[in-house]
Design an enzyme around this catalytic site. Structure first.
Site, PDB file in Angstrom:
ATOM      1  N   HIS A 197       0.746  -1.293  -0.084  1.00  0.00           N
ATOM      2  CA  HIS A 197      -0.012  -0.184  -0.018  1.00  0.00           C
ATOM      3  C   HIS A 197       0.689   1.227   0.051  1.00  0.00           C
ATOM      4  O   HIS A 197       0.274   2.306   0.115  1.00  0.00           O
ATOM      5  CB  HIS A 197      -1.135  -0.042   1.076  1.00  0.00           C
ATOM      6  N   CYS A 198       2.298   1.245   0.019  1.00  0.00           N
ATOM      7  CA  CYS A 198       3.061   1.994   0.118  1.00  0.00           C
ATOM      8  C   CYS A 198       3.778   2.392  -1.079  1.00  0.00           C
ATOM      9  O   CYS A 198       3.770   3.547  -1.964  1.00  0.00           O
ATOM     10  CB  CYS A 198       3.994   2.260   1.402  1.00  0.00           C
ATOM     11  N   VAL A 199       4.876   1.609  -1.306  1.00  0.00           N
ATOM     12  CA  VAL A 199       6.037   2.112  -2.384  1.00  0.00           C
ATOM     13  C   VAL A 199       5.496   2.137  -3.602  1.00  0.00           C
ATOM     14  O   VAL A 199       6.140   2.939  -4.511  1.00  0.00           O
ATOM     15  CB  VAL A 199       7.058   0.844  -2.258  1.00  0.00           C
ATOM     16  N   ILE A 228       2.853   3.229  -4.712  1.00  0.00           N
ATOM     17  CA  ILE A 228       1.616   4.583  -4.695  1.00  0.00           C
ATOM     18  C   ILE A 228       2.372   5.750  -4.497  1.00  0.00           C
ATOM     19  O   ILE A 228       2.320   6.852  -5.062  1.00  0.00           O
ATOM     20  CB  ILE A 228       0.430   4.023  -3.888  1.00  0.00           C
ATOM     21  N   ASP A 229       3.121   5.835  -3.291  1.00  0.00           N
ATOM     22  CA  ASP A 229       3.216   6.952  -2.588  1.00  0.00           C
ATOM     23  C   ASP A 229       4.174   7.759  -3.598  1.00  0.00           C
ATOM     24  O   ASP A 229       4.027   9.182  -3.578  1.00  0.00           O
ATOM     25  CB  ASP A 229       4.052   6.593  -1.300  1.00  0.00           C
TER      26      ASP A 229
END
Length: 447
Positions: free
Chosen positions: A277-279, A281-282
């Protein structure tokens, strides 16, 4: 003492004595571990979620997140320090409200802050004097100030005087048992001096180390920097994997030797693509925001381009291996994907490259199935609806021999790699798991 000081002092006192009622909105991979950690620190906690099924499960002491055991959860429920609810009217009694909702991307890879805006609007309906609201969801610099604050101030109450606003980025690492919420240093910031003091005081009551920064935008930038750092370095080794592979050089051997250098190098490892959910997308949150300033983010976008291309690279290597070693076309092959989750030893499939691998194999005309000890069935997702409902197949000798090739996409520990090495006709290893375990075979191809 004026009204703002008395409001501030009263809230600071309640935080210091751990009598402040805390509300955590969003009881997923970030919110639930945080809520339990806050309860364990001695605060009364209400967990808010829109899914009635989750609320019922939590109030029965049943956790659905691996980072929180049912035993730990049940203990906090039994103590009365934690309860879950879907009634957002109860936000009115909360002194501290923490927002832990998703911040995905749209199909055009632009920030989707709908969950954040909807949550801020829900808080605004019950906003009162003396509350501290903290956003933890990953987002672009300026979100707390430009999105959350205006929605809350539409009530007529003002940040810094009537209520207090802060940002503290989540730092969860699913599957990593070396760290938990209380032991991971917490970056914090507030909208103004008093808000900063309140945010710092609150998190100091929950975690061992607090790292204050000057503004909420700085704190938002910290989180993006952490994940962009990972994205860029993973893209680098993914590109090197392709280049060195063409030269007949094993990228994993190169990395093992390079990491013997005690300074100036940090190992990152290639794979079939980025998930979580992070790398994945962020970085796009920063590239989107940078356009407002007419500034390019070529380095970040190139890294995303390389990582996004990795599933297609793996399928290309699979097709070559089937043709050269088995004399068979991918379009007539049955492929078993090992690992649906994006990361080893977790059940999280968000943005998992395995989902894309399945789709690409079937675009070639092949048939793809998967085995994952942590994921029984492909759930409904926004981008992969065509493959929802497929179930994990049993990893047996007969099954392994029945597939034309096995692709190791996620190297879970609970996989019988010896059986795969012994019985699979062809193995495409994207994680070098067979090399690490000393199970090298002629049938293993690294990709």
């Amino acid at each position: 003492m004026d009204a703002s000081q008395s409001t501030y002092d009263r809230l600071l006192s309640r935080i210091s004595t751990r009598t402040a009622q805390v509300g955590v909105i969003g009881l997923g991979y970030v919110g639930l571990p945080l809520a339990v950690a806050i309860a364990r620190a001695g605060f009364p906690v209400s967990g808010f979620d829109i899914e009635a099924r989750k609320v019922e499960s939590l109030n029965n002491g049943q956790s659905y997140i691996e980072a929180v055991t049912s035993t730990a959860l049940a203990g906090q429920v039994a103590s009365g320090r934690f309860r879950a609810t879907a009634d957002f009217a109860e936000l009115a009694v909360c002194d501290v409200i923490i927002i832990c909702v998703p911040t995905p991307l749209t199909k055009h890879r632009e920030p989707d802050l709908s969950f954040v805006r909807d949550t801020a609007a829900a808080i605004a309906k019950h906003l009162r004097l003396g509350q501290l609201i903290v956003l933890e969801s990953t987002t672009y610099p300026g979100t707390t100030d430009d999105v959350i604050k205006p929605i809350l101030q539409e009530t007529g109450l003002q940040s810094k005087t009537d209520f207090f606003l802060g940002f503290s980025p989540e730092r969860e690492d699913p599957g990593n048992r070396s760290f938990e919420v209380a032991t991971i240093p917490k970056v914090v910031a507030g909208d103004g001096v008093e808000a900063a003091t309140l945010v710092q005081a609150f998190y100091q009551s929950v975690v061992k180390t607090v790292v204050p920064v000057s503004t909420t935008a700085t704190a938002e930038a910290v989180k993006l920097t952490e994940n962009i750092f990972r994205s860029v370095n993973i893209a680098l080794v993914n590109e090197l994997k392709v280049v060195f592979g063409a030269m007949g050089i094993d990228i994993w051997e190169v990395i093992e030797a390079a990491k013997s250098k005690p300074f100036g190098y940090m190992p990152f490892y290639p794979g079939p693509g980025l998930g979580g959910h992070c790398v994945p997308i962020d970085p796009f949150y920063l590239t989107w925001k940078a356009r407002e300033y007419e500034l390019p983010t070529r380095f970040i976008e190139l890294a995303a381009e390389i990582n996004t291309a990795m599933p297609r690279h793996v399928v290309d290597e699979l097709a070559k291996a089937l043709d050269r070693r088995c004399g068979k076309a991918l379009s007539r092959s049955r492929i078993l994907i090992i690992g649906l989750a994006y990361k080893k030893n977790v059940p999280d499939i968000r943005e998992s490259p395995s989902l894309r691998l399945i789709e690409l194999i079937e675009e070639w005309g092949g048939k793809a199935e998967f085995h994952d000890p942590h994921v029984a069935e492909i759930p409904s997702t926004r981008e992969h609806m065509a493959i929802k409902g497929r179930r994990s197949v049993e990893l047996t000798e007969a099954a392994l021999k029945d597939f034309d090739a096995v692709v190791v996409a996620t190297d879970h520990d609970a996989i019988d790699y010896q059986a795969i090495a012994d019985h699979a006709l062809l193995i495409v290893d994207t994680r070098n798991v067979f090399g690490r375990l000393g199970l090298a075979r002629e049938t293993v191809v690294k990709a």
